[in-house]
Scaffold this active site. Structure first.
Site, PDB file in Angstrom:
ATOM      1  N   ASP A   1       0.890  -1.058  -0.142  1.00  0.00           N
ATOM      2  CA  ASP A   1       0.018   0.188  -0.097  1.00  0.00           C
ATOM      3  C   ASP A   1       0.892   1.301   0.040  1.00  0.00           C
ATOM      4  OD1 ASP A   1      -3.161   0.301   1.068  1.00  0.00           O
ATOM      5  OD2 ASP A   1      -1.869   2.259   1.097  1.00  0.00           O
ATOM      6  N   ILE A   2       0.395   2.142  -0.791  1.00  0.00           N
ATOM      7  CA  ILE A   2       1.294   3.418  -1.137  1.00  0.00           C
ATOM      8  C   ILE A   2       1.337   4.373   0.122  1.00  0.00           C
ATOM      9  CG2 ILE A   2      -0.214   4.802  -2.365  1.00  0.00           C
ATOM     10  CD1 ILE A   2       3.353   4.115  -3.270  1.00  0.00           C
TER      11      ILE A   2
ATOM     12  N   HIS B   1      -6.565  -5.704   2.782  1.00  0.00           N
ATOM     13  CA  HIS B   1      -5.435  -5.217   3.359  1.00  0.00           C
ATOM     14  C   HIS B   1      -4.931  -6.182   4.562  1.00  0.00           C
ATOM     15  CE1 HIS B   1      -6.717  -0.783   2.511  1.00  0.00           C
ATOM     16  NE2 HIS B   1      -7.658  -1.145   2.257  1.00  0.00           N
TER      17      HIS B   1
ATOM     18  N   GLU C   1     -12.396   3.580  -1.011  1.00  0.00           N
ATOM     19  CA  GLU C   1     -11.609   4.355  -1.777  1.00  0.00           C
ATOM     20  C   GLU C   1     -11.435   3.931  -3.262  1.00  0.00           C
ATOM     21  OE1 GLU C   1      -7.949   5.571   0.139  1.00  0.00           O
ATOM     22  OE2 GLU C   1      -7.011   5.909  -2.011  1.00  0.00           O
TER      23      GLU C   1
ATOM     24  N   HIS D   1      -9.911  -5.618  -2.665  1.00  0.00           N
ATOM     25  CA  HIS D   1      -8.384  -5.744  -2.105  1.00  0.00           C
ATOM     26  C   HIS D   1      -8.643  -6.152  -0.711  1.00  0.00           C
ATOM     27  CE1 HIS D   1      -9.577  -1.506  -2.012  1.00  0.00           C
ATOM     28  NE2 HIS D   1      -8.906  -1.398  -1.023  1.00  0.00           N
TER      29      HIS D   1
END
Ligand code: AMP
Length: 129
Positions: free
Chosen positions: A29-30, A95, A88, A93
Site C-alpha cells: 500500500d502506497i 489489506h 476509496e 482488495h
C-alpha cells in the site's frame, strides 16, 4: 474505465510488487498504516468482496494467509490484521497490516516510507513466501 488497481496489474502504473499468480496481484500500500501494509487484489475487477464467486473468494483468503505468513516473518509485530474496505478503490482488495496496537488498523495514522524502504520491504516479503 479501469480501476487504479487494474492499471497497476497491467503495468500501466508502478507498484512495489510482492507477488502474483493466475488470480491475484500483491503489492505494498502506497500510504501505509504500518510498514509492510500489503494489498492482495484479484486480477478480475470486481467491486465488492462478497460479490466474488465462492471459489475466488476462498482462493483470496487462502492466498492472503500465505502472504500474511511471509509478512509476519519480515516485520516485527504482534500479529497481522486483515481488513476489507474498498470505499476509496472499488476493486476488491484485502489489506494485510502488521499490528502493534488497535490504532494500526484504524486508517488514521500513516507511516512515511522512502522508495528505498518500499523496495526492500517488498523484496524481503517476496523472498519469504
Ligand atoms: P480502500 O478502498 O478504502 O480499502 O483503500 C484503498 C487503499 O489503496 C488505500 O489504503 C490506499 O493507500 C491504497 N492505494 C491507492 N492507490 C494506490 C497505489 N497507486 N498504490 C498502492 N496503494 C494504493
Amino acid at each position: 474505465m479501469s480501476s487504479i488497481f487494474t492499471k497497476i496489474i497491467n503495468g500501466e502504473i508502478p507498484s512495489y510488487k510482492i507477488a502474483e499468480n493466475e488470480d491475484f496481484y500483491v503489492f505494498l500500500d502506497i500510504n501505509p498504516n504500518a510498514k509492510g501494509h500489503t494489498l492482495v487484489v484479484p486480477k478480475k475487477e470486481i467491486n465488492k468482496l462478497f460479490d466474488l464467486d465462492e471459489g475466488l473468494y476462498n482462493r483470496l483468503m487462502s492466498y492472503s494467509r500465505k502472504i500474511a505468513k511471509a509478512i509476519e516473518k519480515v516485520i516485527p509485530c504482534e500479529r497481522i490484521g486483515m481488513a476489507v474496505i474498498g470505499l476509496e478503490v472499488p476493486h476488491v482488495h484485502v489489506h494485510l497490516i502488521p499490528l502493534q496496537k488497535m490504532e494500526d488498523i484504524q486508517f488514521i495514522k500513516k507511516v512515511k516510507m522512502s522508495p528505498q524502504e518500499f523496495e526492500t520491504t517488498a523484496k524481503a516479503i517476496a523472498t519469504n513466501l
